[in-house]
Write a protein that holds these residues in place. Structure first.
Motif, mmCIF file in Angstrom:
data_model
loop_
_atom_site.group_PDB
_atom_site.id
_atom_site.type_symbol
_atom_site.label_atom_id
_atom_site.label_comp_id
_atom_site.label_asym_id
_atom_site.label_seq_id
_atom_site.Cartn_x
_atom_site.Cartn_y
_atom_site.Cartn_z
ATOM 1 N N GLY A 1 0.955 -1.252 0.088
ATOM 2 C CA GLY A 1 -0.073 -0.009 -0.031
ATOM 3 C C GLY A 1 0.786 1.382 -0.112
ATOM 4 N N SER B 1 -4.010 10.933 0.646
ATOM 5 C CA SER B 1 -4.336 9.855 1.576
ATOM 6 C C SER B 1 -3.825 8.546 1.055
ATOM 7 N N THR C 1 -3.588 4.076 2.317
ATOM 8 C CA THR C 1 -3.805 2.972 3.303
ATOM 9 C C THR C 1 -3.025 1.945 3.125
ATOM 10 N N SER D 1 -1.556 -1.867 4.339
ATOM 11 C CA SER D 1 -2.179 -3.045 4.939
ATOM 12 C C SER D 1 -0.934 -3.951 5.081
ATOM 13 N N PHE E 1 -4.315 9.670 11.204
ATOM 14 C CA PHE E 1 -4.031 8.294 11.106
ATOM 15 C C PHE E 1 -4.796 7.387 11.766
ATOM 16 N N THR E 2 -5.561 6.226 11.179
ATOM 17 C CA THR E 2 -6.296 5.438 11.968
ATOM 18 C C THR E 2 -5.595 3.799 11.724
ATOM 19 N N SER F 1 -6.572 -0.160 12.499
ATOM 20 C CA SER F 1 -7.688 -1.033 12.334
ATOM 21 C C SER F 1 -7.258 -2.516 12.106
ATOM 22 N N TYR G 1 -4.566 -2.517 9.196
ATOM 23 C CA TYR G 1 -4.368 -1.543 8.375
ATOM 24 C C TYR G 1 -4.191 -0.111 9.003
ATOM 25 N N GLN H 1 -4.989 3.648 7.754
ATOM 26 C CA GLN H 1 -5.476 4.715 7.087
ATOM 27 C C GLN H 1 -4.641 5.997 7.153
ATOM 28 N N ASN I 1 -4.462 9.940 6.339
ATOM 29 C CA ASN I 1 -5.082 11.019 5.900
ATOM 30 C C ASN I 1 -4.228 12.297 6.072
#
Length: 115
Positions: free
Chosen positions: A8, A17, A19, A21, A67-68, A70, A79, A81, A83
């Motif tokens: 990714g 952005s 993402t 993985s 950032f997130t 999960s 992951y 994410q 942004n």
């Protein structure tokens, strides 16, 4: 043994952005924490975000709100994410898993944010 494969990364403009993985394989049943770290040339690897088996997450101050982290339904995928990316986020990003007190690392994926 745990094997980790990241994907990714890439080139994105300032404010964009991406993402990331990370898929874990091998003996994954004892993984209790997975996380993302990043490293700039000549600098130490630093924590970006982590998530525990109970889905408790932790973030570096520099990425909070942008950032997130999960986990996937199968719990062997994590992951990140990202942004509102900034040029200072440019680094090699590594996935890490901790299992039975041992740390396992992926090969890293390059993220480049152009200004």
């Amino acid at each position: 043994q745990v094997q980790l494969v990241e994907s990714g990364g890439g080139l994105v403009q300032d404010g964009g952005s991406l993402t990331l993985s990370c898929v874990a394989s091998g003996i994954i049943s004892n993984i209790n924490v997975m996380g993302w770290y990043r490293q700039l040339p000549g600098k130490q690897r630093e924590l970006v975000a982590s998530i525990s088996r109970s889905d408790t997450s932790n973030y570096a101050d520099s990425v909070k709100g942008r950032f997130t982290i999960s986990r996937g339904v199968a719990k062997n995928t994590v992951y990140l994410q990202m942004n509102s990316l900034r040029p200072e986020d440019t680094a090699v990003y590594y996935c890490k898993a901790r299992s039975w007190g041992s740390d396992y690392w992926g090969q890293g994926t390059q993220v480049t944010v152009s200004s």
